[in-house]
Design a protein around this motif. Structure first.
Motif, PDB file in Angstrom:
ATOM      1  N   VAL B  11       0.815  -1.215   0.000  1.00  0.00           N
ATOM      2  CA  VAL B  11       0.000   0.000   0.000  1.00  0.00           C
ATOM      3  C   VAL B  11       0.853   1.271   0.000  1.00  0.00           C
ATOM      4  N   GLY B  12       1.853   1.320   0.900  1.00  0.00           N
ATOM      5  CA  GLY B  12       2.676   2.533   1.003  1.00  0.00           C
ATOM      6  C   GLY B  12       3.348   2.896  -0.312  1.00  0.00           C
ATOM      7  N   PRO B  13       4.208   2.004  -0.822  1.00  0.00           N
ATOM      8  CA  PRO B  13       4.869   2.312  -2.091  1.00  0.00           C
ATOM      9  C   PRO B  13       3.895   2.588  -3.230  1.00  0.00           C
ATOM     10  N   ALA B  14       2.758   1.869  -3.266  1.00  0.00           N
ATOM     11  CA  ALA B  14       1.792   2.101  -4.342  1.00  0.00           C
ATOM     12  C   ALA B  14       1.224   3.515  -4.249  1.00  0.00           C
ATOM     13  N   LEU B  15       0.958   3.979  -3.013  1.00  0.00           N
ATOM     14  CA  LEU B  15       0.449   5.346  -2.853  1.00  0.00           C
ATOM     15  C   LEU B  15       1.488   6.365  -3.317  1.00  0.00           C
ATOM     16  N   VAL B  16       2.762   6.086  -2.985  1.00  0.00           N
ATOM     17  CA  VAL B  16       3.831   6.986  -3.432  1.00  0.00           C
ATOM     18  C   VAL B  16       3.853   7.038  -4.955  1.00  0.00           C
ATOM     19  N   ALA B  17       3.763   5.850  -5.597  1.00  0.00           N
ATOM     20  CA  ALA B  17       3.777   5.795  -7.059  1.00  0.00           C
ATOM     21  C   ALA B  17       2.594   6.565  -7.636  1.00  0.00           C
ATOM     22  N   LEU B  18       1.409   6.405  -7.024  1.00  0.00           N
ATOM     23  CA  LEU B  18       0.228   7.138  -7.499  1.00  0.00           C
ATOM     24  C   LEU B  18       0.420   8.645  -7.313  1.00  0.00           C
ATOM     25  N   GLY B  19       1.093   9.011  -6.217  1.00  0.00           N
ATOM     26  CA  GLY B  19       1.390  10.426  -5.996  1.00  0.00           C
ATOM     27  C   GLY B  19       2.261  10.987  -7.108  1.00  0.00           C
ATOM     28  N   VAL B  20       3.282  10.213  -7.509  1.00  0.00           N
ATOM     29  CA  VAL B  20       4.166  10.654  -8.587  1.00  0.00           C
ATOM     30  C   VAL B  20       3.377  10.768  -9.889  1.00  0.00           C
ATOM     31  N   LEU B  21       2.494   9.797 -10.130  1.00  0.00           N
ATOM     32  CA  LEU B  21       1.645   9.849 -11.330  1.00  0.00           C
ATOM     33  C   LEU B  21       0.755  11.095 -11.303  1.00  0.00           C
ATOM     34  N   ALA B  22       0.186  11.374 -10.133  1.00  0.00           N
ATOM     35  CA  ALA B  22      -0.682  12.542 -10.014  1.00  0.00           C
ATOM     36  C   ALA B  22       0.107  13.814 -10.278  1.00  0.00           C
ATOM     37  N   LEU B  23       1.311  13.885  -9.715  1.00  0.00           N
ATOM     38  CA  LEU B  23       2.154  15.061  -9.909  1.00  0.00           C
ATOM     39  C   LEU B  23       2.486  15.235 -11.389  1.00  0.00           C
ATOM     40  N   GLY B  24       2.823  14.118 -12.043  1.00  0.00           N
ATOM     41  CA  GLY B  24       3.105  14.171 -13.477  1.00  0.00           C
ATOM     42  C   GLY B  24       1.903  14.681 -14.255  1.00  0.00           C
ATOM     43  N   SER B  25       0.696  14.224 -13.872  1.00  0.00           N
ATOM     44  CA  SER B  25      -0.515  14.666 -14.566  1.00  0.00           C
ATOM     45  C   SER B  25      -0.735  16.163 -14.361  1.00  0.00           C
ATOM     46  N   VAL B  26      -0.509  16.622 -13.110  1.00  0.00           N
ATOM     47  CA  VAL B  26      -0.668  18.052 -12.844  1.00  0.00           C
ATOM     48  C   VAL B  26       0.308  18.849 -13.703  1.00  0.00           C
ATOM     49  N   VAL B  27       1.559  18.359 -13.803  1.00  0.00           N
ATOM     50  CA  VAL B  27       2.563  19.056 -14.614  1.00  0.00           C
ATOM     51  C   VAL B  27       2.091  19.139 -16.063  1.00  0.00           C
ATOM     52  N   LEU B  28       1.579  18.016 -16.601  1.00  0.00           N
ATOM     53  CA  LEU B  28       1.117  18.016 -17.993  1.00  0.00           C
ATOM     54  C   LEU B  28      -0.069  18.958 -18.178  1.00  0.00           C
ATOM     55  N   TRP B  29      -1.020  18.893 -17.216  1.00  0.00           N
ATOM     56  CA  TRP B  29      -2.193  19.759 -17.307  1.00  0.00           C
ATOM     57  C   TRP B  29      -1.769  21.227 -17.244  1.00  0.00           C
ATOM     58  N   ALA B  30      -0.885  21.546 -16.276  1.00  0.00           N
ATOM     59  CA  ALA B  30      -0.466  22.943 -16.107  1.00  0.00           C
ATOM     60  C   ALA B  30       0.322  23.419 -17.320  1.00  0.00           C
ATOM     61  N   THR B  31       1.044  22.505 -17.953  1.00  0.00           N
ATOM     62  CA  THR B  31       1.793  22.895 -19.148  1.00  0.00           C
ATOM     63  C   THR B  31       0.824  23.291 -20.253  1.00  0.00           C
ATOM     64  N   GLY B  32      -0.304  22.562 -20.326  1.00  0.00           N
ATOM     65  CA  GLY B  32      -1.300  22.867 -21.341  1.00  0.00           C
ATOM     66  C   GLY B  32      -1.865  24.272 -21.199  1.00  0.00           C
ATOM     67  N   THR B  33      -1.839  24.804 -19.968  1.00  0.00           N
ATOM     68  CA  THR B  33      -2.420  26.126 -19.746  1.00  0.00           C
ATOM     69  C   THR B  33      -1.415  27.253 -20.004  1.00  0.00           C
ATOM     70  N   ILE B  34      -0.136  26.904 -20.258  1.00  0.00           N
ATOM     71  CA  ILE B  34       0.833  27.966 -20.540  1.00  0.00           C
ATOM     72  C   ILE B  34       0.525  28.525 -21.924  1.00  0.00           C
ATOM     73  N   PRO B  35       0.228  29.821 -22.007  1.00  0.00           N
ATOM     74  CA  PRO B  35      -0.039  30.369 -23.334  1.00  0.00           C
ATOM     75  C   PRO B  35       1.252  30.426 -24.146  1.00  0.00           C
ATOM     76  N   ALA B  36       1.245  29.833 -25.322  1.00  0.00           N
ATOM     77  CA  ALA B  36       2.456  29.826 -26.141  1.00  0.00           C
ATOM     78  C   ALA B  36       2.337  30.908 -27.200  1.00  0.00           C
ATOM     79  N   SER B  37       3.381  31.701 -27.314  1.00  0.00           N
ATOM     80  CA  SER B  37       3.343  32.705 -28.366  1.00  0.00           C
ATOM     81  C   SER B  37       4.007  32.122 -29.604  1.00  0.00           C
ATOM     82  N   PRO B  38       3.462  32.418 -30.783  1.00  0.00           N
ATOM     83  CA  PRO B  38       4.001  31.836 -32.014  1.00  0.00           C
ATOM     84  C   PRO B  38       5.454  32.246 -32.248  1.00  0.00           C
ATOM     85  N   LEU B  39       5.861  33.336 -31.595  1.00  0.00           N
ATOM     86  CA  LEU B  39       7.224  33.837 -31.732  1.00  0.00           C
ATOM     87  C   LEU B  39       8.243  32.791 -31.296  1.00  0.00           C
ATOM     88  N   TYR B  40       7.848  31.998 -30.315  1.00  0.00           N
ATOM     89  CA  TYR B  40       8.778  31.019 -29.765  1.00  0.00           C
ATOM     90  C   TYR B  40       8.331  29.606 -30.108  1.00  0.00           C
TER      91      TYR B  40
END
Lengths: 500, 163
Positions: B11-40
């Motif tokens: 249970v412990g290690p699995a929760l840690v792994a799920l936490g890392v997965l959740a963090l990765g998902s948040v990073v991906l989601w938050a990246t999607g919200t970064i407005p990208a300018s065509p200049l870059y």
């Protein structure tokens, strides 16, 4: 010759009364934090970082490196007298040194550790003196693509080497990289990962993360383990001198330890843990009395202690010449450079000769001061060990709050500090290394910058990283570093199954 | 420490792994919200964050694999380790959380003293009064010596305004 002239100039900087005073302050403070369990050089330098607003860069770095070296010396005292290592690099010392202390040979263990640290530290600084100009010449040939690949190599070696698991090491690293991304992107001006919280626009301060992981997380961990073990401080008794036999059994391990420690510290692989282990096993193999190992063999203290101090000097080579930190302490020092607006890297030696050579010269002086502090005055530090635990850890927490709240007066920062502390607690419990977080946080944005520079010069052609021969070599080494342990295990298993 | 398992996962290690997965998902989601300018457009501010998010997801999955059976070897999964001292943990975390909430009203000095007393209690300091006295003295010393020396400003509070 060039190096010697520069070094002479360095001594003219380091030998001024003010700089001697900073050096003395640094080594004393460093020894103290090295001796005290639960507090290390990275944390101490992080808390003291605001000093960079008050004093000039040379003084600050003389202070910081004094702390760094002092902690290496002081850590051994704790490992020998209590079984808990005061510093991660002194774990091996705890094995043999503590056994020696139990047998009433604590004084000899402390002596061989201190003298070995002095000799190897000095050998390491000599290495730094002559190697730094050479590496600088090499570094001037590196373009953005090569720099990026070098950082990838450093990421890989730092995480694959530290800790027990590659997956967990990389998880720590990527956590740090993600933290490093928070804030306004300097090139495009876009906020990243700020979730609309204005306090996060400037990014998360590395001090906060260091203090959170190393002070709050560590204190929470020690609290949760409180009552699980009893630490008993062993008093020093009997003759305090090393016998003729002690000397003859110590001097070769000292030199061998220095020979292992310095190059391993200087490689981007960095860190002081691995060389100490290697030195330990080498001495065990070479010893005429291998049966004493595990029961208090003096070689097992002399070698690793020498190795960890030489490695500490080695770590400064990539830090000063390439701007590449390979340990948590070096990463914090790098952020201090950034605080001064100084870019460590190949230009540093020519653009800031007073700083670099003054710093290197002060390391020679620091080693002498540390020998005095840790040999005749060791009794003083034993007394430091007697600070009652409740007040010691409570004090660490107070300084943790000062170190973070003092720079921002921000409520959000206190929330983050506790949050990162709790994460640090779980990392400790589930055996995730913490240093890669700090390294990723500092080095990540730098790697991104080099990556973008390389992309701009190559007009978006991703292949530059493998078409430039040097860059390709560095990336190749990174792949080898990740794959080779697995390959090695696989070959071993094959051989074993064949033998059966 | 107890190492319970559920559906073949520790249970412990699995929760840690799920936490890392959740963090990765948040990073991906938050990246999607970064407005990208065509200049870059070529190497914009999203390239690195995306790479980090993807790697975290991969690492989370790897950790989840390692969490099968008894999980990886660490203190949290070692049945020979004594259980956590949650009382001690709670004293520090509780004092810290309380101090964080109150710092806007009581100021730095009292907050730091509160955390000092909580931490000292956590390591079984016997006397509250002694902890408070030592803590208060240390914080005052740190406030005047250390903080002023480093040029830190410790914010306002009613004690601070008296000094």
């Amino acid at each position: 010759m060039d190096a010697l002239a520069s070094l002479a100039h360095g001594f003219s900087v380091a030998l001024t009364p003010l700089h001697l005073l900073w050096c003395a302050l640094g080594v004393t403070l460093g020894t103290a934090v090295g001796v005290l369990p639960g507090i290390g050089p990275a944390l101490t330098i992080a808390i003291l970082l605001p000093i960079t607003y008050q004093v000039d860069a040379t003084s600050a770095f003389i202070l910081f490196s004094g702390i760094y070296f002092g902690a290496m010396f002081g850590g051994s005292t704790t490992s020998i007298l209590i079984n808990t290592p005061g510093e991660s690099a002194t774990i091996v010392t705890a094995i043999e040194g503590h056994k020696m202390a139990r047998k009433g040979r604590g004084a000899q263990a402390l002596a061989t550790a201190a003298i070995g640290s002095f000799i190897a530290g000095t050998v390491g600084v000599i290495g730094l003196t002559f190697l730094a100009p050479v590496v600088t010449k090499f570094a001037l040939m590196l373009g953005p693509a090569e720099y990026f690949s070098l950082m990838i190599l450093a990421f890989v070696t730092v995480t694959a080497v530290l800790g027990n698991s590659v997956a967990r090491g990389f998880t720590s690293l990527f956590f740090g990289l993600a933290l490093g991304m928070i804030g306004i992107d300097l090139q495009s001006g876009q906020p990243r990962f700020t979730f609309g919280i204005p306090e996060l626009f400037d990014g998360i301060n590395v001090i906060l993360v260091t203090v959170g992981l190393f002070a709050v997380g560590e204190t929470l961990y020690l609290a949760a383990r409180h009552g699980a073990s009893k630490d008993e401080i062993i008093a020093i008794k009997g003759s305090i001198w090393m016998s003729r036999e002690d000397w003859s059994r110590s001097w070769k391990p000292w030199l061998r330890g220095a020979a292992i420690g310095f190059p391993m510290g200087a490689l981007p692989a960095g860190g002081a843990e691995l060389p100490t282990l290697l030195s330990y096993f080498l001495e065990k193999r070479l010893s005429k009395k291998p049966e004493e190992f595990g029961h208090g063999a003096i070689e097992g203290v002399a070698g690793p202690e020498a190795a960890n101090n030489a490695a500490a000097a080695g770590v400064l080579v990539p830090m000063l010449t390439l701007g590449l930190p390979t340990g948590a302490t070096a990463a914090i020092m790098l952020s201090a450079f950034q605080g001064y607006g100084i870019n460590p890297g190949p230009q540093l030696l020519t653009s800031q000769p007073d700083l670099v050579w003054g710093l290197i010269a002060s390391l020679y002086i620091a080693n002498v001061m540390l020998l005095v502090l840790n040999l005749p005055l060791v009794g003083l530090w034993v007394r430091v060990l007697h600070i009652p635990k409740p007040y010691l850890f409570a004090g660490i927490m107070v300084f943790a709050i000062i170190g973070t709240y003092g720079i921002s007066q921000s409520f959000i920062d206190l929330v983050l500090l506790l949050g990162i502390g709790v994460i640090g607690f779980f990392m400790r419990l589930f055996d995730f290394p913490t240093s890669p977080v700090i390294i990723g946080m500092i080095l990540g944005p730098m790697a991104e910058q080099e990556f973008r520079r390389a992309m701009i010069t190559s007009q978006g052609d991703m292949t530059v990283f493998i078409t430039h021969p040097l860059s390709a070599t560095l990336l190749g080494l990174a792949v080898v570093a990740v794959v080779s342990p697995h390959l090695w295990r696989w070959i071993n298993r094959k051989n074993r199954s064949k033998a059966e | 420490m107890r190492n319970p398992s559920y559906l073949g996962f520790a249970v412990g290690p699995a929760l840690v792994a799920l936490g890392v997965l959740a963090l990765g998902s948040v990073v991906l989601w938050a990246t999607g919200t970064i407005p990208a300018s065509p200049l870059y457009a070529k190497v914009g501010p999203k390239v690195f964050p995306y790479a980090i998010g993807v790697c975290m997801i991969v690492l989370g999955l790897k950790l989840l694999l390692e969490a099968r059976g008894t999980g990886w070897a660490c203190e949290a999964t070692d049945p020979n380790e004594p259980p956590l001292n949650l009382r001690s943990f709670g004293w520090i975390a509780g004092a810290f959380a309380l101090g964080t909430v109150l710092i806007g009203w009581i100021g730095f000095i009292l907050t730091a003293t509160l955390v000092f007393v909580g931490t000292a209690r956590s390591f079984e300091a016997r006397s509250w009064l002694k902890s408070f006295a030592i803590g208060f003295a240390l914080v005052l010393l740190a406030y005047f010596g250390f903080a002023r020396l480093l040029g830190l400003r410790m914010g306002e509070g009613f004690l601070e305004s008296l000094l």
